[in-house]
Design a protein around this motif. Structure first.
Motif, PDB file in Angstrom:
ATOM      1  N   CYS A 104      12.003   8.342  50.437  1.00  4.92           N
ATOM      2  CA  CYS A 104      11.893   6.897  50.718  1.00  4.92           C
ATOM      3  C   CYS A 104      10.338   6.704  51.682  1.00  4.92           C
ATOM      4  CB  CYS A 104      13.143   6.636  51.765  1.00  4.92           C
ATOM      5  SG  CYS A 104      14.599   6.449  51.091  1.00  4.92           S
ATOM      6  N   ARG A 105      10.069   7.681  52.107  1.00  6.32           N
ATOM      7  CA  ARG A 105       8.584   7.437  52.988  1.00  6.32           C
ATOM      8  C   ARG A 105       7.377   7.638  51.865  1.00  6.32           C
ATOM      9  NH1 ARG A 105      10.796  11.061  56.629  1.00  6.32           N
ATOM     10  NH2 ARG A 105       9.005  12.327  56.786  1.00  6.32           N
ATOM     11  N   HIS A 106       7.596   8.517  51.126  1.00  8.11           N
ATOM     12  CA  HIS A 106       6.390   8.770  50.398  1.00  8.11           C
ATOM     13  C   HIS A 106       6.229   8.125  49.009  1.00  8.11           C
ATOM     14  CE1 HIS A 106       6.224  12.129  52.953  1.00  8.11           C
ATOM     15  NE2 HIS A 106       5.139  12.439  52.573  1.00  8.11           N
ATOM     16  N   ALA A 107       7.533   7.547  48.417  1.00  5.65           N
ATOM     17  CA  ALA A 107       7.785   6.747  47.099  1.00  5.65           C
ATOM     18  C   ALA A 107       8.128   5.277  47.459  1.00  5.65           C
ATOM     19  CB  ALA A 107       8.549   7.598  46.118  1.00  5.65           C
ATOM     20  N   LYS A 108       8.308   4.877  48.583  1.00  5.29           N
ATOM     21  CA  LYS A 108       9.062   3.646  49.083  1.00  5.29           C
ATOM     22  C   LYS A 108      10.345   3.298  48.288  1.00  5.29           C
ATOM     23  CE  LYS A 108       4.455   2.156  50.650  1.00  5.29           C
ATOM     24  NZ  LYS A 108       3.340   1.298  50.155  1.00  5.29           N
ATOM     25  N   LEU A 109      11.310   4.294  48.378  1.00  6.63           N
ATOM     26  CA  LEU A 109      12.404   3.956  47.766  1.00  6.63           C
ATOM     27  C   LEU A 109      13.458   3.575  48.473  1.00  6.63           C
ATOM     28  CD1 LEU A 109      12.384   7.316  45.511  1.00  6.63           C
ATOM     29  CD2 LEU A 109      11.198   5.048  44.865  1.00  6.63           C
ATOM     30  N   SER A 110      13.146   3.321  49.649  1.00  6.35           N
ATOM     31  CA  SER A 110      14.203   3.015  50.749  1.00  6.35           C
ATOM     32  C   SER A 110      14.920   1.571  50.504  1.00  6.35           C
ATOM     33  CB  SER A 110      13.940   3.346  52.233  1.00  6.35           C
ATOM     34  OG  SER A 110      14.535   2.608  53.152  1.00  6.35           O
ATOM     35  N   PHE A 111      16.247   1.314  50.909  1.00  3.18           N
ATOM     36  CA  PHE A 111      16.873  -0.010  51.067  1.00  3.18           C
ATOM     37  C   PHE A 111      17.044  -0.194  52.444  1.00  3.18           C
ATOM     38  CE2 PHE A 111      18.442   0.951  46.599  1.00  3.18           C
ATOM     39  CZ  PHE A 111      18.134  -0.199  46.173  1.00  3.18           C
ATOM     40  N   ARG A 127       4.555  13.789  55.638  1.00  4.19           N
ATOM     41  CA  ARG A 127       4.610  15.180  55.644  1.00  4.19           C
ATOM     42  C   ARG A 127       3.236  15.645  56.076  1.00  4.19           C
ATOM     43  NH1 ARG A 127       8.290  19.275  54.341  1.00  4.19           N
ATOM     44  NH2 ARG A 127       7.305  21.131  53.675  1.00  4.19           N
ATOM     45  N   ASN A 128       3.121  16.379  57.196  1.00  5.99           N
ATOM     46  CA  ASN A 128       2.170  17.104  57.559  1.00  5.99           C
ATOM     47  C   ASN A 128       0.791  16.200  57.622  1.00  5.99           C
ATOM     48  OD1 ASN A 128       3.399  19.641  57.195  1.00  5.99           O
ATOM     49  ND2 ASN A 128       2.618  19.877  55.103  1.00  5.99           N
ATOM     50  N   GLY A 129       1.304  15.095  57.703  1.00  2.61           N
ATOM     51  CA  GLY A 129       0.213  13.879  58.563  1.00  2.61           C
ATOM     52  C   GLY A 129      -0.648  13.410  57.080  1.00  2.61           C
ATOM     53  N   PRO A 132       0.376   9.801  51.197  1.00  4.37           N
ATOM     54  CA  PRO A 132       0.710  10.160  49.662  1.00  4.37           C
ATOM     55  C   PRO A 132      -0.365   9.447  48.560  1.00  4.37           C
ATOM     56  CG  PRO A 132       2.141   8.251  50.300  1.00  4.37           C
ATOM     57  CD  PRO A 132       1.340   8.675  51.678  1.00  4.37           C
ATOM     58  N   ARG A 133      -0.640  10.427  47.844  1.00  4.51           N
ATOM     59  CA  ARG A 133      -1.357   9.895  46.688  1.00  4.51           C
ATOM     60  C   ARG A 133      -0.359   9.484  45.421  1.00  4.51           C
ATOM     61  NH1 ARG A 133      -2.793  14.852  47.957  1.00  4.51           N
ATOM     62  NH2 ARG A 133      -2.342  15.412  45.665  1.00  4.51           N
ATOM     63  N   HIS A 134      -1.083   8.840  44.304  1.00  9.94           N
ATOM     64  CA  HIS A 134      -0.173   8.906  43.332  1.00  9.94           C
ATOM     65  C   HIS A 134       0.248  10.104  42.401  1.00  9.94           C
ATOM     66  CE1 HIS A 134      -0.120   4.574  43.350  1.00  9.94           C
ATOM     67  NE2 HIS A 134      -1.423   4.309  43.368  1.00  9.94           N
ATOM     68  N   GLY A 135      -0.523  11.109  42.690  1.00  6.18           N
ATOM     69  CA  GLY A 135      -0.129  12.325  42.183  1.00  6.18           C
ATOM     70  C   GLY A 135       0.214  12.303  40.840  1.00  6.18           C
ATOM     71  N   SER A 136       1.251  13.377  40.360  1.00  8.60           N
ATOM     72  CA  SER A 136       1.629  13.318  38.976  1.00  8.60           C
ATOM     73  C   SER A 136       2.498  12.241  38.634  1.00  8.60           C
ATOM     74  CB  SER A 136       2.316  14.654  38.903  1.00  8.60           C
ATOM     75  OG  SER A 136       3.331  14.832  39.599  1.00  8.60           O
ATOM     76  N   LEU A 137       2.481  11.723  37.489  1.00  8.99           N
ATOM     77  CA  LEU A 137       3.663  10.891  37.208  1.00  8.99           C
ATOM     78  C   LEU A 137       3.589   9.412  37.890  1.00  8.99           C
ATOM     79  CD1 LEU A 137       6.752  13.042  36.123  1.00  8.99           C
ATOM     80  CD2 LEU A 137       4.887  12.230  34.733  1.00  8.99           C
ATOM     81  N   PRO A 138       2.464   8.814  37.953  1.00  2.64           N
ATOM     82  CA  PRO A 138       2.458   7.575  38.706  1.00  2.64           C
ATOM     83  C   PRO A 138       3.236   6.690  37.979  1.00  2.64           C
ATOM     84  CG  PRO A 138       0.156   7.963  37.510  1.00  2.64           C
ATOM     85  CD  PRO A 138       1.154   9.193  37.463  1.00  2.64           C
ATOM     86  N   TRP A 139       3.442   6.824  36.750  1.00  4.70           N
ATOM     87  CA  TRP A 139       4.150   5.737  36.153  1.00  4.70           C
ATOM     88  C   TRP A 139       5.870   5.797  36.729  1.00  4.70           C
ATOM     89  CZ3 TRP A 139       8.599   7.452  33.523  1.00  4.70           C
ATOM     90  CH2 TRP A 139       8.354   8.929  32.995  1.00  4.70           C
ATOM     91  N   LEU A 140       6.270   6.989  36.962  1.00  2.22           N
ATOM     92  CA  LEU A 140       7.839   7.102  37.468  1.00  2.22           C
ATOM     93  C   LEU A 140       7.698   6.559  38.640  1.00  2.22           C
ATOM     94  CD1 LEU A 140      10.468   8.268  37.109  1.00  2.22           C
ATOM     95  CD2 LEU A 140       9.726  10.595  38.000  1.00  2.22           C
ATOM     96  N   ILE A 425       7.555  16.144  42.773  1.00  2.00           N
ATOM     97  CA  ILE A 425       6.745  15.270  41.886  1.00  2.00           C
ATOM     98  C   ILE A 425       6.128  14.214  43.011  1.00  2.00           C
ATOM     99  CG2 ILE A 425       6.707  13.683  40.532  1.00  2.00           C
ATOM    100  CD1 ILE A 425       9.018  14.909  38.897  1.00  2.00           C
ATOM    101  N   PHE A 426       6.919  13.710  44.027  1.00  2.00           N
ATOM    102  CA  PHE A 426       6.423  12.538  44.790  1.00  2.00           C
ATOM    103  C   PHE A 426       5.770  12.933  46.094  1.00  2.00           C
ATOM    104  CE2 PHE A 426       9.987   9.949  42.503  1.00  2.00           C
ATOM    105  CZ  PHE A 426       8.988   9.542  41.678  1.00  2.00           C
ATOM    106  N   VAL A 427       6.197  14.219  46.818  1.00  2.00           N
ATOM    107  CA  VAL A 427       6.075  14.560  48.000  1.00  2.00           C
ATOM    108  C   VAL A 427       4.954  15.754  47.868  1.00  2.00           C
ATOM    109  CG1 VAL A 427       6.603  15.446  50.161  1.00  2.00           C
ATOM    110  CG2 VAL A 427       8.040  13.933  48.794  1.00  2.00           C
ATOM    111  N   TRP A 428       5.304  16.703  47.018  1.00  2.04           N
ATOM    112  CA  TRP A 428       4.431  17.892  46.893  1.00  2.04           C
ATOM    113  C   TRP A 428       3.240  17.586  45.940  1.00  2.04           C
ATOM    114  CZ3 TRP A 428       8.393  22.589  46.636  1.00  2.04           C
ATOM    115  CH2 TRP A 428       8.957  22.730  47.886  1.00  2.04           C
ATOM    116  N   GLN A 429       3.325  16.572  45.209  1.00  2.00           N
ATOM    117  CA  GLN A 429       2.572  16.131  44.145  1.00  2.00           C
ATOM    118  C   GLN A 429       2.352  17.373  43.185  1.00  2.00           C
ATOM    119  OE1 GLN A 429       1.424  13.277  44.345  1.00  2.00           O
ATOM    120  NE2 GLN A 429       2.078  12.885  46.587  1.00  2.00           N
TER     121      GLN A 429
END
Length: 767
Positions: A104-111, A127-129, A132-140, A425-429
């Protein structure tokens, strides 16, 4: 094991102290984390050889089952959980909600409603301060953030896992206690099954009846019991290997798995081996848990390979006669410890669901003054007790309960694997190939076991499915109704231009005192304010809009808990205070809340006065600056609090060298569980020559308002679906949500608002 148990990170300590703390935490984890896993040898083989596998009870099949157990145990708890999943802790917290909050925090999926950009500045938000970057699969990422249905599916998956974990809180005590008590039939041959069930129910009722006392008084006993139990079963396993079948080590070869499936074919799908849940502390698991359990499974297999007819009571039959009764006592105590750990975890899960807006309001009791987060929920406790006893009495069979337990455990494990793939994918990139490899490797194993458990739906496996459906319905309907209520408040909030057009008096009579209006909005003026003033055209001189909100982090530091800002120009005397809690935070009954609120507002007034930008005119498009008020802020409070004995309170005063002080006295009720006493406190305002007169007047008005008293204003909202709404919406709002709202605890109770100072404003919403 308790999948909700946290895994704390190591601080920068001297190496000796670090390893001392590590060993201490590993020791404590035996009683808190591994209770239910350590009792699995009581029933795994019996459940495995139930049903159609009963036709294959021979030495080669026992070897094949042991090989399956060994490699499943090695791949799932050891490799998946200990090596990978534990690295995804959320600031020291583990479990499904920790993974979901990270997403929810790194990909803004929270309701979660009323989230704001200021929440992202919390020290524990990312996480660890890092941000987030877009990292892998920004389309997802963009797809899931953009499409509400995708986020709804993710929420339902998490709620399904949480519901299954609550079901685990019902099934684990039943199967653990019933399995341990069944050992009586080995020595007391005349004992009937119904007598074992009766004794099990007595133990279960006693276990749940003592929950309100908390576990801190007996917690020190939990770890030794589990450690003794592990060494007992490990030693017995080693004895059985040597005594009955030293060749049992050959079963560790994967060859026997292939041979097992070749012999039994699809019948092997009925082998219910889904009794392994997540590990939490690597050291304890690798050094003691894993070797002791493997020895026990090998020893029990060695015994069964030569005593096939003893399969139903294989564990107790494999115990040497002279030590049977001591081991039976330890087994019973270990079953109670494992049940206690799961029950406590269930309370924690319900608390987290409520914090994330997915469970009705319940009473949360703190059972320990010294151990933070030690909670007890009466309503959930009695529901668990009734359902647990009902399952025990209805089934009276370890195999049937084991079938249900397998469905619950494997569902939670598969949901964890799915969430971990998203975390990668979203947090560890990480690369998509890495995440897919993880999901396919472990997901395929868990799907096989889950499908084998689902094939036994008619033989007890339906229980967790029904329980999960009920709890999921409650969670989602409450979440849906709460979200609709917030959206209505957001769409109908009062325009700031309208508020400013009323002038400093707000077109009502301003009476002495402080008015606290509870609202879920973090911006704007809620509709409840105009509804109140329309019917009663008077309000307090100092007006504070108070929002108590949850953020998707486990804990919020006290130094970051309060956000204070101003609404309108200085003359309006309108403020906003946002109090933030994490999903694991406990909203304690803070007797000093009113004083804290006044002190924080006073500190904000001084911060604003010393800010050069505060001289700018008020911007109607922006309510004004919100500031985090911390105890370690460079700005000291201009107010001091002294009790009737003139002893300074713990809150520090702004340094005023030999300056005269003007004092105003206020009082408030301070309640405790056993006694209600009245404490008199005095706010002191310094007469500084260099203090701006407007600031001094505002602080004086604040203190005088506190002296007069504080009134809490809260909306009593009735929600109805519009007539043109769909059938699902009308049923969810008019039936489901209405029933839950009427039968859960009121918001004033959960927020510990003094009843004598409360004004409730009736509101009707058409959503």
């Amino acid at each position: 094991m308790d999948a909700e148990a946290g895994v704390g990170g190591a601080d920068q300590l001297p190496w000796r102290q670090h390893y001392r703390n590590l060993l201490l935490l590993a020791y404590q984890s035996f009683g808190v984390v591994y209770g239910d896993l350590s009792t699995s040898p009581l029933y795994v083989y019996k459940s495995t050889f139930s049903g159609r596998l009963r036709r294959y009870q021979d030495e080669q099949t026992v070897f094949g089952v042991l090989s399956l157990i060994f490699w499943t145990f090695t791949l799932i708890p050891l490799l998946k959980y200990v090596t990978i999943v534990l690295s995804a802790d959320d600031n020291g917290e583990g479990g499904l909600f920790a993974l979901y909050s990270l997403l929810c925090r790194h990909a803004k999926l929270s309701f979660l409603p009323n989230q704001q950009s200021a929440d992202e500045e919390l020290s524990t938000y990312y996480r660890n301060g890092f941000t987030p970057r877009h990292g892998s699969l920004p389309w997802l990422r963009r797809f899931m953030e953009k499409h509400k249905n995708a986020r709804t599916v993710l929420l339902l998956i998490v709620l399904c896992g949480a519901s299954m974990m609550i079901g685990d809180g019902i099934l684990t005590p039943a199967i653990s206690v019933l399995s341990s008590m069944s050992g009586l039939k080995v020595r007391a041959t005349g004992l009937h099954d119904r007598s074992v069930v009766l004794l099990s129910c007595i133990v279960l009722v006693g276990l749940f009846a003592l929950q309100h006392r908390g576990t801190q008084k007996v917690a020190f006993m939990f770890a030794p019991i589990v450690v003794i139990w592990l060494f007992c079963i490990g030693g017995i396993g080693l004895y059985n290997i040597i005594h009955w079948n030293p060749r049992i080590y050959q079963a560790l070869s994967p060859y026997y798995i292939v041979k097992f499936f070749r012999t039994t074919g699809c019948e092997a799908m009925f082998a219910d081996l889904g009794h392994f849940t997540s590990a939490s502390v690597r050291l304890a698991f690798i050094t003691i848990i894993y070797p002791c359990l493997i020895l026990q499974y090998m020893g029990q297999a060695a015994f069964l390979s030569k005593n096939i007819l003893d399969m139903p009571t294989g564990f107790y039959d494999s115990i040497p006669g002279p030590i049977f009764w001591p081991v039976f006592v330890v087994a019973t105590l270990a079953a109670v410890v494992g049940s206690q750990a799961v029950i406590s975890a269930t309370f924690s899960i319900v608390k987290q669901c409520h914090s994330l807006g997915c469970f009705p309001r319940v009473k949360v009791v703190h059972t320990s003054r010294w151990i933070y987060g030690q909670i007890y929920i009466p309503e959930i406790n009695w529901i668990l007790m009734v359902l647990c006893v009902a399952v025990t009495v209805a089934f009276r069979n370890i195999t049937l309960i084991g079938n249900a337990y397998g469905v619950a455990c494997m569902t939670v494990m598969f949901v964890t694997t799915f969430l971990m793939a998203l975390i990668m994918i979203f947090v560890w990139q990480k690369n998509i190939i890495f995440a897919l490899s993880f999901f396919l490797l472990f997901g395929s194993i868990e799907v096989v076991y889950l499908s084998s458990s689902l094939m036994k739906v008619t033989q007890g496996g339906w229980v967790p499915l029904v329980l999960a459906l009920i709890f999921m319905s409650v969670m989602y309907i409450w979440h849906y109704g709460t979200r609709k209520k917030y959206q209505y408040d957001l769409q109908n909030k009062v325009s700031m231009r309208y508020i400013l057009s009323l002038g400093p008096s707000l077109d009502v009579v301003r009476v002495p005192g402080i008015g606290l209006i509870y609202t879920e909005l973090v911006t704007g003026v809620p509709n409840i304010f105009t509804h109140f003033t329309t019917n009663l055209p008077a309000f307090h001189e100092v007006l504070v809009f108070l929002c108590v909100k949850s953020v998707p982090v486990p804990y919020v530091s006290p130094d970051e808990r309060y956000l204070v800002g101003r609404i309108g120009p200085r003359a309006y005397r309108m403020y906003r205070c946002i109090v933030r809690y994490g999903y694991k935070d406990v909203k304690r009954d803070d007797d000093n809340f009113e004083n804290m609120l006044v002190m924080n507002i006073g500190k904000f007034i001084m911060m604003e006065a010393e800010d050069a930008s505060s001289s700018a005119s008020y911007d109607t498009a922006n309510e004004g600056r919100m500031a985090v008020i911390t105890t370690s802020d460079d700005y000291d409070s201009p107010l001091a609090v002294r009790d009737s004995n003139d002893l300074a309170d713990s809150m520090t005063t702004r340094s005023t060298k030999s300056e005269s002080l003007r004092s105003l006295q206020s009082s408030y009720e301070q309640e405790s569980p056993n006694v209600s006493r009245r404490r008199r406190v005095r706010f002191e305002l310094p007469e500084e020559d260099d203090m701006d007169q407007q600031v001094k007047d505002e602080l004086s008005a604040l203190v005088e308002a506190k002296h007069t008293g504080v009134t809490y204003v809260m909306g009593h909202v009735y929600i109805k679906a519009r007539k043109n709404s769909s059938f699902f919406k009308r049923f969810a709002i008019d039936v489901g949500y209405s029933f839950l709202r009427k039968n859960c605890r009121g918001p004033s109770v959960t927020l510990h608002i003094p009843h004598i100072s409360l004004i409730e404003v009736g509101m009707a919403y058409q959503v």
